[in-house]
Design a protein around this motif. Structure first.
Motif, PDB file in Angstrom:
ATOM      1  N   SER A 295       0.837  -1.068  -0.059  1.00 50.92           N
ATOM      2  CA  SER A 295      -0.131  -0.018  -0.103  1.00 50.92           C
ATOM      3  C   SER A 295       0.782   1.266   0.097  1.00 50.92           C
ATOM      4  CB  SER A 295      -1.069   0.108   1.222  1.00 50.92           C
ATOM      5  OG  SER A 295      -1.923  -0.896   1.243  1.00 50.92           O
ATOM      6  N   GLY A 296       2.201   1.274   0.069  1.00 50.14           N
ATOM      7  CA  GLY A 296       3.081   2.453   0.297  1.00 50.14           C
ATOM      8  C   GLY A 296       3.690   2.527  -1.329  1.00 50.14           C
ATOM      9  N   GLN A 297       4.259   3.741  -1.086  1.00 47.30           N
ATOM     10  CA  GLN A 297       5.066   4.047  -2.336  1.00 47.30           C
ATOM     11  C   GLN A 297       6.447   4.424  -2.062  1.00 47.30           C
ATOM     12  OE1 GLN A 297       4.082   3.995  -5.674  1.00 47.30           O
ATOM     13  NE2 GLN A 297       2.046   3.108  -4.970  1.00 47.30           N
ATOM     14  N   VAL A 298       7.472   4.532  -2.761  1.00 42.89           N
ATOM     15  CA  VAL A 298       8.749   4.696  -2.357  1.00 42.89           C
ATOM     16  C   VAL A 298       8.785   6.205  -3.126  1.00 42.89           C
ATOM     17  CG1 VAL A 298      11.130   4.470  -2.819  1.00 42.89           C
ATOM     18  CG2 VAL A 298       9.673   2.275  -2.372  1.00 42.89           C
ATOM     19  N   THR A 299       9.203   7.218  -2.315  1.00 39.64           N
ATOM     20  CA  THR A 299       9.668   8.302  -2.888  1.00 39.64           C
ATOM     21  C   THR A 299      10.815   8.861  -2.663  1.00 39.64           C
ATOM     22  OG1 THR A 299       8.696   9.455  -0.835  1.00 39.64           O
ATOM     23  CG2 THR A 299       6.922   8.932  -2.432  1.00 39.64           C
ATOM     24  N   GLY A 300      11.712   9.553  -3.569  1.00 41.09           N
ATOM     25  CA  GLY A 300      12.835   9.827  -3.292  1.00 41.09           C
ATOM     26  C   GLY A 300      13.772   8.953  -3.727  1.00 41.09           C
ATOM     27  N   ARG A 301      14.807   9.540  -4.460  1.00 39.04           N
ATOM     28  CA  ARG A 301      15.965   8.456  -5.131  1.00 39.04           C
ATOM     29  C   ARG A 301      16.407   7.763  -4.104  1.00 39.04           C
ATOM     30  NH1 ARG A 301      19.983  11.625  -9.020  1.00 39.04           N
ATOM     31  NH2 ARG A 301      17.883  12.096  -9.847  1.00 39.04           N
ATOM     32  N   VAL A 302      16.932   8.094  -2.975  1.00 38.53           N
ATOM     33  CA  VAL A 302      17.661   7.205  -2.169  1.00 38.53           C
ATOM     34  C   VAL A 302      16.893   6.132  -1.815  1.00 38.53           C
ATOM     35  CG1 VAL A 302      18.856   7.291   0.008  1.00 38.53           C
ATOM     36  CG2 VAL A 302      19.350   8.966  -1.504  1.00 38.53           C
ATOM     37  N   PRO A 303      15.673   6.316  -1.087  1.00 44.59           N
ATOM     38  CA  PRO A 303      14.829   5.076  -0.798  1.00 44.59           C
ATOM     39  C   PRO A 303      14.600   4.051  -1.794  1.00 44.59           C
ATOM     40  CG  PRO A 303      14.171   7.191   0.179  1.00 44.59           C
ATOM     41  CD  PRO A 303      15.116   7.476  -0.698  1.00 44.59           C
ATOM     42  N   ALA A 304      14.499   4.555  -3.032  1.00 50.39           N
ATOM     43  CA  ALA A 304      14.232   3.798  -4.075  1.00 50.39           C
ATOM     44  C   ALA A 304      15.278   2.816  -4.395  1.00 50.39           C
ATOM     45  CB  ALA A 304      13.733   4.540  -5.517  1.00 50.39           C
ATOM     46  N   ARG A 305      16.702   3.566  -4.443  1.00 52.80           N
ATOM     47  CA  ARG A 305      17.759   2.679  -4.665  1.00 52.80           C
ATOM     48  C   ARG A 305      17.905   1.918  -3.737  1.00 52.80           C
ATOM     49  NH1 ARG A 305      22.415   7.464  -6.584  1.00 52.80           N
ATOM     50  NH2 ARG A 305      21.277   7.631  -8.789  1.00 52.80           N
ATOM     51  N   VAL A 306      17.889   2.121  -2.379  1.00 55.21           N
ATOM     52  CA  VAL A 306      17.737   1.036  -1.309  1.00 55.21           C
ATOM     53  C   VAL A 306      16.988  -0.255  -1.313  1.00 55.21           C
ATOM     54  CG1 VAL A 306      17.483   0.626   1.361  1.00 55.21           C
ATOM     55  CG2 VAL A 306      18.735   2.867   0.439  1.00 55.21           C
ATOM     56  N   CYS A 307      15.707   0.271  -1.850  1.00 55.55           N
ATOM     57  CA  CYS A 307      14.582  -0.823  -1.953  1.00 55.55           C
ATOM     58  C   CYS A 307      15.305  -1.736  -3.151  1.00 55.55           C
ATOM     59  CB  CYS A 307      13.331  -0.379  -2.254  1.00 55.55           C
ATOM     60  SG  CYS A 307      12.403   0.199  -0.870  1.00 55.55           S
ATOM     61  N   LYS A 308      15.745  -1.146  -4.190  1.00 58.10           N
ATOM     62  CA  LYS A 308      16.141  -1.843  -5.374  1.00 58.10           C
ATOM     63  C   LYS A 308      17.296  -2.693  -5.035  1.00 58.10           C
ATOM     64  CE  LYS A 308      17.345  -1.634 -10.412  1.00 58.10           C
ATOM     65  NZ  LYS A 308      18.420  -2.474 -10.036  1.00 58.10           N
ATOM     66  N   PHE A 309      18.305  -2.272  -4.434  1.00 57.74           N
ATOM     67  CA  PHE A 309      19.478  -3.015  -4.213  1.00 57.74           C
ATOM     68  C   PHE A 309      19.101  -4.215  -2.894  1.00 57.74           C
ATOM     69  CE2 PHE A 309      22.859  -3.870  -0.989  1.00 57.74           C
ATOM     70  CZ  PHE A 309      23.822  -3.970  -1.995  1.00 57.74           C
ATOM     71  N   PHE A 310      18.493  -3.858  -2.109  1.00 50.90           N
ATOM     72  CA  PHE A 310      17.753  -4.805  -1.269  1.00 50.90           C
ATOM     73  C   PHE A 310      17.267  -5.922  -2.014  1.00 50.90           C
ATOM     74  CE2 PHE A 310      17.976  -2.981   3.287  1.00 50.90           C
ATOM     75  CZ  PHE A 310      19.152  -2.396   3.318  1.00 50.90           C
ATOM     76  N   GLY A 311      16.321  -5.537  -2.895  1.00 53.47           N
ATOM     77  CA  GLY A 311      15.503  -6.640  -3.453  1.00 53.47           C
ATOM     78  C   GLY A 311      16.505  -7.655  -4.609  1.00 53.47           C
ATOM     79  N   ASP A 312      17.470  -6.482  -4.978  1.00 54.37           N
ATOM     80  CA  ASP A 312      18.188  -7.285  -6.267  1.00 54.37           C
ATOM     81  C   ASP A 312      19.193  -8.547  -5.280  1.00 54.37           C
ATOM     82  OD1 ASP A 312      17.304  -5.961  -8.139  1.00 54.37           O
ATOM     83  OD2 ASP A 312      19.034  -4.567  -8.220  1.00 54.37           O
ATOM     84  N   ILE A 313      19.635  -7.986  -4.264  1.00 56.10           N
ATOM     85  CA  ILE A 313      20.511  -9.008  -3.468  1.00 56.10           C
ATOM     86  C   ILE A 313      19.908 -10.082  -2.858  1.00 56.10           C
ATOM     87  CG2 ILE A 313      22.393  -7.283  -3.604  1.00 56.10           C
ATOM     88  CD1 ILE A 313      21.953  -7.381  -0.402  1.00 56.10           C
ATOM     89  N   SER A 314      18.673 -10.057  -2.542  1.00 52.56           N
ATOM     90  CA  SER A 314      17.912 -10.799  -1.426  1.00 52.56           C
ATOM     91  C   SER A 314      17.880 -12.467  -1.903  1.00 52.56           C
ATOM     92  CB  SER A 314      16.507 -10.312  -1.291  1.00 52.56           C
ATOM     93  OG  SER A 314      15.493 -10.612  -2.604  1.00 52.56           O
ATOM     94  N   TYR A 315      17.554 -12.616  -3.074  1.00 48.67           N
ATOM     95  CA  TYR A 315      17.916 -14.125  -3.309  1.00 48.67           C
ATOM     96  C   TYR A 315      19.198 -14.635  -3.181  1.00 48.67           C
ATOM     97  CZ  TYR A 315      17.268 -18.425  -6.108  1.00 48.67           C
ATOM     98  OH  TYR A 315      17.182 -19.682  -6.499  1.00 48.67           O
ATOM     99  N   PRO A 316      20.103 -13.895  -4.259  1.00 48.31           N
ATOM    100  CA  PRO A 316      21.513 -14.259  -4.145  1.00 48.31           C
ATOM    101  C   PRO A 316      22.093 -14.442  -2.711  1.00 48.31           C
ATOM    102  CG  PRO A 316      21.166 -12.790  -5.676  1.00 48.31           C
ATOM    103  CD  PRO A 316      19.921 -12.533  -5.125  1.00 48.31           C
ATOM    104  N   LEU A 317      21.699 -13.621  -1.862  1.00 47.85           N
ATOM    105  CA  LEU A 317      22.334 -13.573  -0.602  1.00 47.85           C
ATOM    106  C   LEU A 317      21.599 -14.731   0.233  1.00 47.85           C
ATOM    107  CD1 LEU A 317      23.910 -12.367   1.739  1.00 47.85           C
ATOM    108  CD2 LEU A 317      21.960 -11.046   2.185  1.00 47.85           C
ATOM    109  N   TYR A 318      20.418 -15.151  -0.089  1.00 49.08           N
ATOM    110  CA  TYR A 318      20.021 -16.156   0.796  1.00 49.08           C
ATOM    111  C   TYR A 318      20.442 -17.507   0.410  1.00 49.08           C
ATOM    112  CZ  TYR A 318      16.545 -19.417   2.615  1.00 49.08           C
ATOM    113  OH  TYR A 318      15.898 -20.349   3.378  1.00 49.08           O
ATOM    114  N   ILE A 319      20.717 -17.731  -0.946  1.00 46.70           N
ATOM    115  CA  ILE A 319      20.833 -18.984  -1.374  1.00 46.70           C
ATOM    116  C   ILE A 319      22.328 -19.291  -1.580  1.00 46.70           C
ATOM    117  CG2 ILE A 319      20.988 -18.506  -4.038  1.00 46.70           C
ATOM    118  CD1 ILE A 319      19.098 -21.697  -2.203  1.00 46.70           C
ATOM    119  N   THR A 320      23.295 -18.223  -1.093  1.00 46.06           N
ATOM    120  CA  THR A 320      24.679 -18.394  -1.146  1.00 46.06           C
ATOM    121  C   THR A 320      25.558 -18.198  -0.074  1.00 46.06           C
ATOM    122  OG1 THR A 320      25.206 -16.167  -2.058  1.00 46.06           O
ATOM    123  CG2 THR A 320      24.697 -18.012  -3.440  1.00 46.06           C
ATOM    124  N   HIS A 321      24.687 -17.773   0.897  1.00 47.66           N
ATOM    125  CA  HIS A 321      25.164 -17.386   2.312  1.00 47.66           C
ATOM    126  C   HIS A 321      25.588 -18.395   3.322  1.00 47.66           C
ATOM    127  CE1 HIS A 321      21.385 -17.934   4.452  1.00 47.66           C
ATOM    128  NE2 HIS A 321      22.186 -17.604   5.747  1.00 47.66           N
TER     129      HIS A 321
END
Length: 380
Positions: A295-321
């Protein structure tokens, strides 16, 4: 664990949908918490004194996110998509990193020889190779091929068990549950939710930990942990009316971390209380977090980048750590440092896991998936 990532279109003719950016970010928050949980686990003497005590519930959160996202991505596409296309998309999304996780596990296996796993040095290399090749298919190995001693269905990379159930959830969805009416799906969710509560409050350990062994008891744990959250997430996607929630990423991250880091409930004398905490967190709190995030929206460049980075690494991190965790745990078993003494090594392990995840994403996963999509999904 990342059927939680938004599914990719099966062919260019299918319209794409925007990601829920906050849900992407929350996957990363959960994955980072899992790594920290496993590092602390090396120093715990039991479930009772584990720090980040409920970090194991991140797996159940992943299952719920996955069901929500699968419903969002595919429920309205079955008129344009075949079962074969669906399975190809899921395999391309998940399987490359499954393979890499098993390879990393094999590469680090002999470095984990320690008092905790004294038999590692005696395991022949050919057997490690066989277990790795089987693991690359995600098929569970029998107990006779347990080369570690923890009765894991994937002894080179333990978290593979949750991907095994993720695949089963995808199969159940595609082969039948996708056709359920909302009423029928609600009945399924209610029954599996009741089963989850019963299991959690009667569990001998007072929690929902488990699911990684290929025996009747642990198979029950695995199916119980997968069925409610995955199909509960699917039902939530179908029936929930999203609102407008300000500061949703911060609010949801805080709430998720509170659930995962909450101290053990009930102690040794009232184990059922912690089981109730586990089940109610999965049944009530996690759907609330997903609804708030969607229900939320990401506003601002920094929060958007944080969410993207976290989302991008979530699966690789989980399956290789986890091969790093095995190695760290073996080191702790050998040297028996205090937590304060071990902190520099723990931080180094955490950073190495995140670094490998990012490298795996950019240098392996994205290029391989791009090639596979062009080879097997592009319309001709």
């Amino acid at each position: 664990m990342q059927t939680q990532l938004l599914a990719e279109p099966t062919a260019p003719t299918l319209s794409t949908k925007p990601h829920y950016a906050i849900l992407d970010g929350l996957r990363g928050v959960a994955a980072l918490t899992v790594v920290a949980f496993h590092l602390f686990e090396a120093h715990a003497t039991s479930h009772l004194d584990q720090r980040i005590n409920h970090g194991y519930l991140a797996v159940d959160f992943f299952f719920l996110l996955s069901g929500f996202v699968i419903g969002y991505a595919y429920d309205d596409r079955w008129q344009q998509m075949t079962l074969k296309e669906f399975f190809k998309v899921r395999l391309i999304r998940l399987q490359p990193l499954v393979v890499l996780g098993m390879v990393v596990g094999a590469a680090l296996y002999y470095f984990q020889d320690s008092p905790l796993w004294p038999g590692i040095s005696e395991v022949p290399g050919w057997l490690v190779l066989v277990v790795m090749l089987i693991g690359c298919t995600l098929l569970p190995v029998p107990l006779s091929m347990d080369i570690r001693g923890w009765h894991e269905m994937h002894p080179l990379n333990g978290p593979g068990w949750s991907l095994f159930y993720e695949y089963i959830a995808n199969l159940l969805y595609a082969l039948g549950v996708r056709k359920f009416s909302n009423a029928a799906l609600a009945v399924l969710v209610a029954l599996t939710g009741a089963a989850l509560i019963h299991f959690a409050v009667t569990s001998p350990a007072g929690d929902v930990i488990g699911g990684w062994s290929l025996d009747a008891e642990q198979l029950r744990v695995g199916f119980t942990r997968m069925l409610f959250p995955f199909f509960g997430g699917l039902l939530l996607c179908r029936v929930a009316r999203l609102g407008r929630v300000k500061y949703a990423f911060g609010l949801c991250s805080l709430l998720l971390l509170l659930v995962l880091a909450f101290p053990r409930v009930g102690g040794a004398d009232h184990l059922w209380q912690n089981g109730l905490y586990d089940s109610l967190s999965i049944i009530l709190v996690f759907p609330l977090i997903v609804w708030l995030g969607a229900s939320g929206q990401v506003t601002g460049r920094v929060p958007a980048r944080v969410c993207k980075f976290f989302g991008d690494i979530s699966y690789p991190l989980y399956i290789t750590h986890y091969p790093f965790i095995y190695t760290y745990t073996g080191w702790v078993s050998t040297h028996k440092p205090s937590w304060q003494q071990a902190l520099p090594v723990a931080v180094l392990t955490f950073v190495a896991a995140v670094g490998l995840a990012y490298a795996a994403l950019k240098l392996y996963d994205e290029p391989v998936r791009r090639w596979l999509r062009q080879r097997f999904l592009t319309a001709r």
